[in-house]
Design an enzyme around this catalytic site. Structure first.
Site, PDB file in Angstrom:
ATOM      1  N   ASP A  13       0.825  -1.219   0.000  1.00 30.60           N
ATOM      2  CA  ASP A  13       0.000   0.000   0.000  1.00 30.60           C
ATOM      3  C   ASP A  13       0.853   1.260   0.000  1.00 30.60           C
ATOM      4  O   ASP A  13       0.434   2.309   0.484  1.00 30.60           O
ATOM      5  CB  ASP A  13      -0.942   0.027   1.212  1.00 30.60           C
ATOM      6  CG  ASP A  13      -1.712  -1.266   1.383  1.00 30.60           C
ATOM      7  OD1 ASP A  13      -2.353  -1.691   0.413  1.00 30.60           O
ATOM      8  OD2 ASP A  13      -1.657  -1.852   2.482  1.00 30.60           O
ATOM      9  N   LYS A  16       2.488   2.039  -5.180  1.00 31.90           N
ATOM     10  CA  LYS A  16       3.188   1.504  -6.346  1.00 31.90           C
ATOM     11  C   LYS A  16       2.432   1.768  -7.641  1.00 31.90           C
ATOM     12  O   LYS A  16       3.044   2.005  -8.683  1.00 31.90           O
ATOM     13  CB  LYS A  16       3.406  -0.001  -6.182  1.00 31.90           C
ATOM     14  CG  LYS A  16       4.403  -0.373  -5.101  1.00 31.90           C
ATOM     15  CD  LYS A  16       4.618  -1.871  -5.016  1.00 31.90           C
ATOM     16  CE  LYS A  16       3.396  -2.615  -4.519  1.00 31.90           C
ATOM     17  NZ  LYS A  16       2.976  -2.233  -3.146  1.00 31.90           N
ATOM     18  N   GLY A  17       1.098   1.698  -7.581  1.00 36.88           N
ATOM     19  CA  GLY A  17       0.305   1.863  -8.795  1.00 36.88           C
ATOM     20  C   GLY A  17       0.576   3.176  -9.482  1.00 36.88           C
ATOM     21  O   GLY A  17       0.827   3.227 -10.692  1.00 36.88           O
ATOM     22  N   ALA A  39      -3.610  -8.006  -4.366  1.00 38.31           N
ATOM     23  CA  ALA A  39      -2.878  -6.738  -4.310  1.00 38.31           C
ATOM     24  C   ALA A  39      -3.632  -5.693  -5.119  1.00 38.31           C
ATOM     25  O   ALA A  39      -3.958  -5.923  -6.283  1.00 38.31           O
ATOM     26  CB  ALA A  39      -1.471  -6.923  -4.866  1.00 38.31           C
ATOM     27  N   GLY A  40      -3.940  -4.557  -4.520  1.00 35.44           N
ATOM     28  CA  GLY A  40      -4.696  -3.526  -5.214  1.00 35.44           C
ATOM     29  C   GLY A  40      -3.869  -2.288  -5.504  1.00 35.44           C
ATOM     30  O   GLY A  40      -3.098  -1.836  -4.666  1.00 35.44           O
ATOM     31  N   HIS A  41      -4.006  -1.769  -6.716  1.00 30.63           N
ATOM     32  CA  HIS A  41      -3.355  -0.524  -7.097  1.00 30.63           C
ATOM     33  C   HIS A  41      -4.431   0.489  -7.494  1.00 30.63           C
ATOM     34  O   HIS A  41      -5.265   0.201  -8.349  1.00 30.63           O
ATOM     35  CB  HIS A  41      -2.402  -0.726  -8.287  1.00 30.63           C
ATOM     36  CG  HIS A  41      -1.189  -1.523  -7.943  1.00 30.63           C
ATOM     37  ND1 HIS A  41      -0.340  -2.034  -8.898  1.00 30.63           N
ATOM     38  CD2 HIS A  41      -0.670  -1.887  -6.755  1.00 30.63           C
ATOM     39  CE1 HIS A  41       0.650  -2.686  -8.306  1.00 30.63           C
ATOM     40  NE2 HIS A  41       0.461  -2.614  -7.003  1.00 30.63           N
ATOM     41  N   THR A  42      -4.426   1.646  -6.864  1.00 28.42           N
ATOM     42  CA  THR A  42      -5.370   2.704  -7.202  1.00 28.42           C
ATOM     43  C   THR A  42      -4.629   3.814  -7.926  1.00 28.42           C
ATOM     44  O   THR A  42      -3.626   4.327  -7.432  1.00 28.42           O
ATOM     45  CB  THR A  42      -6.041   3.274  -5.944  1.00 28.42           C
ATOM     46  OG1 THR A  42      -6.759   2.225  -5.281  1.00 28.42           O
ATOM     47  CG2 THR A  42      -7.009   4.384  -6.300  1.00 28.42           C
ATOM     48  N   ARG A 144       3.312 -29.240  -7.446  1.00 26.89           N
ATOM     49  CA  ARG A 144       3.284 -29.787  -8.812  1.00 26.89           C
ATOM     50  C   ARG A 144       1.927 -30.365  -9.202  1.00 26.89           C
ATOM     51  O   ARG A 144       1.839 -31.374  -9.893  1.00 26.89           O
ATOM     52  CB  ARG A 144       4.393 -30.843  -8.991  1.00 26.89           C
ATOM     53  CG  ARG A 144       5.788 -30.250  -8.903  1.00 26.89           C
ATOM     54  CD  ARG A 144       6.841 -31.298  -8.704  1.00 26.89           C
ATOM     55  NE  ARG A 144       6.724 -31.909  -7.374  1.00 26.89           N
ATOM     56  CZ  ARG A 144       7.589 -32.805  -6.897  1.00 26.89           C
ATOM     57  NH1 ARG A 144       8.614 -33.196  -7.622  1.00 26.89           N
ATOM     58  NH2 ARG A 144       7.423 -33.311  -5.687  1.00 26.89           N
ATOM     59  N   GLN A 224       2.261  -5.923  -3.480  1.00 27.36           N
ATOM     60  CA  GLN A 224       2.418  -6.010  -2.022  1.00 27.36           C
ATOM     61  C   GLN A 224       3.732  -5.352  -1.581  1.00 27.36           C
ATOM     62  O   GLN A 224       4.218  -4.447  -2.241  1.00 27.36           O
ATOM     63  CB  GLN A 224       2.304  -7.464  -1.576  1.00 27.36           C
ATOM     64  CG  GLN A 224       0.952  -8.065  -1.948  1.00 27.36           C
ATOM     65  CD  GLN A 224       1.017  -9.547  -2.133  1.00 27.36           C
ATOM     66  OE1 GLN A 224       1.759 -10.064  -2.961  1.00 27.36           O
ATOM     67  NE2 GLN A 224       0.230 -10.270  -1.364  1.00 27.36           N
ATOM     68  N   VAL A 300      -8.430  -3.602  -2.404  1.00 23.04           N
ATOM     69  CA  VAL A 300      -9.096  -4.869  -2.702  1.00 23.04           C
ATOM     70  C   VAL A 300     -10.110  -5.239  -1.632  1.00 23.04           C
ATOM     71  O   VAL A 300     -11.253  -5.583  -1.925  1.00 23.04           O
ATOM     72  CB  VAL A 300      -8.052  -5.998  -2.849  1.00 23.04           C
ATOM     73  CG1 VAL A 300      -8.740  -7.348  -2.953  1.00 23.04           C
ATOM     74  CG2 VAL A 300      -7.197  -5.751  -4.091  1.00 23.04           C
ATOM     75  N   LEU A 332       3.738  12.232   1.090  1.00 14.21           N
ATOM     76  CA  LEU A 332       4.325  13.248   1.955  1.00 14.21           C
ATOM     77  C   LEU A 332       3.255  14.242   2.404  1.00 14.21           C
ATOM     78  O   LEU A 332       3.294  14.754   3.534  1.00 14.21           O
ATOM     79  CB  LEU A 332       5.448  13.987   1.218  1.00 14.21           C
ATOM     80  CG  LEU A 332       6.197  15.046   2.016  1.00 14.21           C
ATOM     81  CD1 LEU A 332       6.996  14.401   3.146  1.00 14.21           C
ATOM     82  CD2 LEU A 332       7.117  15.866   1.115  1.00 14.21           C
ATOM     83  N   SER A 415       0.637  13.750  -4.190  1.00 15.08           N
ATOM     84  CA  SER A 415      -0.813  13.557  -4.285  1.00 15.08           C
ATOM     85  C   SER A 415      -1.049  12.318  -5.140  1.00 15.08           C
ATOM     86  O   SER A 415      -0.122  11.835  -5.803  1.00 15.08           O
ATOM     87  CB  SER A 415      -1.509  14.779  -4.921  1.00 15.08           C
ATOM     88  OG  SER A 415      -1.716  14.597  -6.306  1.00 15.08           O
TER      89      SER A 415
END
Length: 430
Positions: A13, A16-17, A39-42, A144, A224, A300, A332, A415
């Site tokens: 969180d 990264k997105g 893993a969620g990216h906004t 496997r 993540q 997510v 920041l 931002s």
């Protein structure tokens, strides 16, 4: 041409997105190399909000190739649903700009059921999983017996894979008092979804190595955070994959020499979702400020994130383990208005001072933070796009973080908007 790996350097969180989206303008290929749709990216672009779980963030840039590598575990139904959702927002997705590795393991409904059943019946200590089947799927990969994307193209192979898989799972389900899975129904479901997945299947390893030889820039996108790594995270409260930079090459089928720069994404404070140790967690008005102003809800799961002061000990550790060359410092602006700031510079355990997080879970739970205090700032940093736009105290805070984690700031985000970013060092520079 430089190839860049992006990894989270905390518990996920970190933003990264947005950073991957911003960097993808400079890249030709954006490759997701581990994790699943937990893993969620906004991303916020021109006021529009896009939420991604398994699709690479680079899809939002026209003219780029987005790749899902073999290190990812893919829920085919979630994959198709996410594509349709993005198409509904005007995003163009086709076999021209999206590719899935043929050897990518598939998350099936039985994986999610097993995940949730285990978590609900675990009376000892809950891990805090998202219940989406990521862990059980990785278990089957190592065991496997997993079904992979390429298997969807051949019924005979699919029959063999299902038989082997259910021999294991139905025995587990019996112990958990779950009904056995009917192989006929599972096969039918897979054959129905197959035509929507197979067109994107490709030998990703071959394509990426050819792209590299042609001088194309590749951006490796992690999911993540490093502190959730199955080896180096706060075990057992971790994910089931390798989340550090070392996974980037093997997660798409390339050699380690393909990596030229590792960018670690670091939030200006610390957050964590789910269970596990968190030495710097705050339960006061400052913690409430960080949670509220930072909109700390999981993309997510919607779960509230635990918030605390910046932990330089942990970030210094993850920078070393992933070989991070520079950090992207995000959120920041969330620190605006705080009169006093604290940074964790060490831990104390049984009267001893530590400059790292110990491996033993019992010790991780008992360490107490040693703080250094700094003056905050009242001015707004929201939308700043140059150092001159930042208050002096904010710059001091950033510089002190650099010193403590022994790693320079390469980018600064102020931002969620794509362009509200200060570039200090271009990771793609030759």
């Amino acid at each position: 041409m430089a190839n860049v790996v992006v990894v989270g350097a905390q518990w996920g969180d970190e933003g990264k997105g947005k950073i991957v989206d911003w960097l993808s303008e400079r890249a030709d290929v954006i490759a997701r190399f581990q994790g699943g749709h937990n893993a969620g990216h906004t991303l916020v672009i021109d006021g529009n909000v896009y939420k991604l779980s398994v699709l690479p963030s680079g899809l939002l840039r026209k003219g780029k190739l987005a790749v899902i590598g073999n290190g990812v575990v893919l829920d085919p139904w979630a994959f198709v649903a996410e594509m349709e959702k993005l198409r509904g927002q005007g995003v163009e997705i086709s076999t021209e700009n999206l590719m899935v590795a043929e050897n990518t393991p598939l998350i099936l409904p039985i994986h999610g059921e097993l995940d949730r059943a285990r978590e609900s019946q675990n009376s000892v200590a809950k891990i805090g999983t998202t219940g989406r089947g990521i862990g059980p799927c990785y278990e089957d990969k190592v065991g496997r017996r997993v079904i992979r994307v390429a298997d969807l193209a051949d019924e005979a192979t699919l029959d063999l894979r299902i038989e082997r898989l259910l021999t294991h799972h139905n025995a587990l389900r019996k112990g958990l008092r779950l009904e056995p899975v009917n192989p006929v129904g599972l096969k039918q479901a897979l054959l129905e979804i197959a035509p929507q997945v197979l067109p994107y299947a490709a030998p990703v390893w071959k394509v990426l190595n050819e792209k590299r030889k042609a001088g194309k820039r590749i951006l490796f996108e992690g999911a993540q955070g490093s502190l959730l790594d199955v080896d180096f995270g706060t075990y057992p409260f971790v994910t089931s994959s390798t989340t550090t930079a070392g996974m980037a090459a093997s997660g798409v089928g390339m050699g380690p020499g393909a990596i030229d720069y590792v960018l670690g994404i670091v939030k200006a404070y610390t957050t964590r979702v789910g269970e596990g140790p968190f030495a710097c967690e705050l339960f006061d008005e400052v913690g409430e400020h960080l949670a509220t102003v930072g909109h700390e809800k999981g993309t997510v799961t919607g779960r509230s994130r635990r918030c605390g002061w910046f932990d330089a000990v942990l970030v210094r550790q993850t920078c070393a383990i992933s070989g991070i060359n520079g950090i992207a410092f995000t959120k920041l602006d969330v620190m605006d208005g705080l009169e006093e700031l604290k940074i964790c510079v060490a831990y104390e355990l049984d009267g001893k001072r530590l400059d790292y997080l110990p491996t033993a879970a019992e010790q991780q739970a008992r360490v107490t933070p040693v703080y250094e205090t700094m003056k905050g700032w009242s001015e707004s940093t929201v939308g700043a796009r140059s150092w001159n736009d930042l208050p002096a105290e904010a710059i001091k805070y950033v510089r002190r973080v650099e010193e403590l984690i022994d790693c320079p700031v390469a980018m600064l985000s102020t931002s969620p908007e794509r362009e509200d970013t200060i570039l200090v060092t271009d990771p793609f520079a030759d």
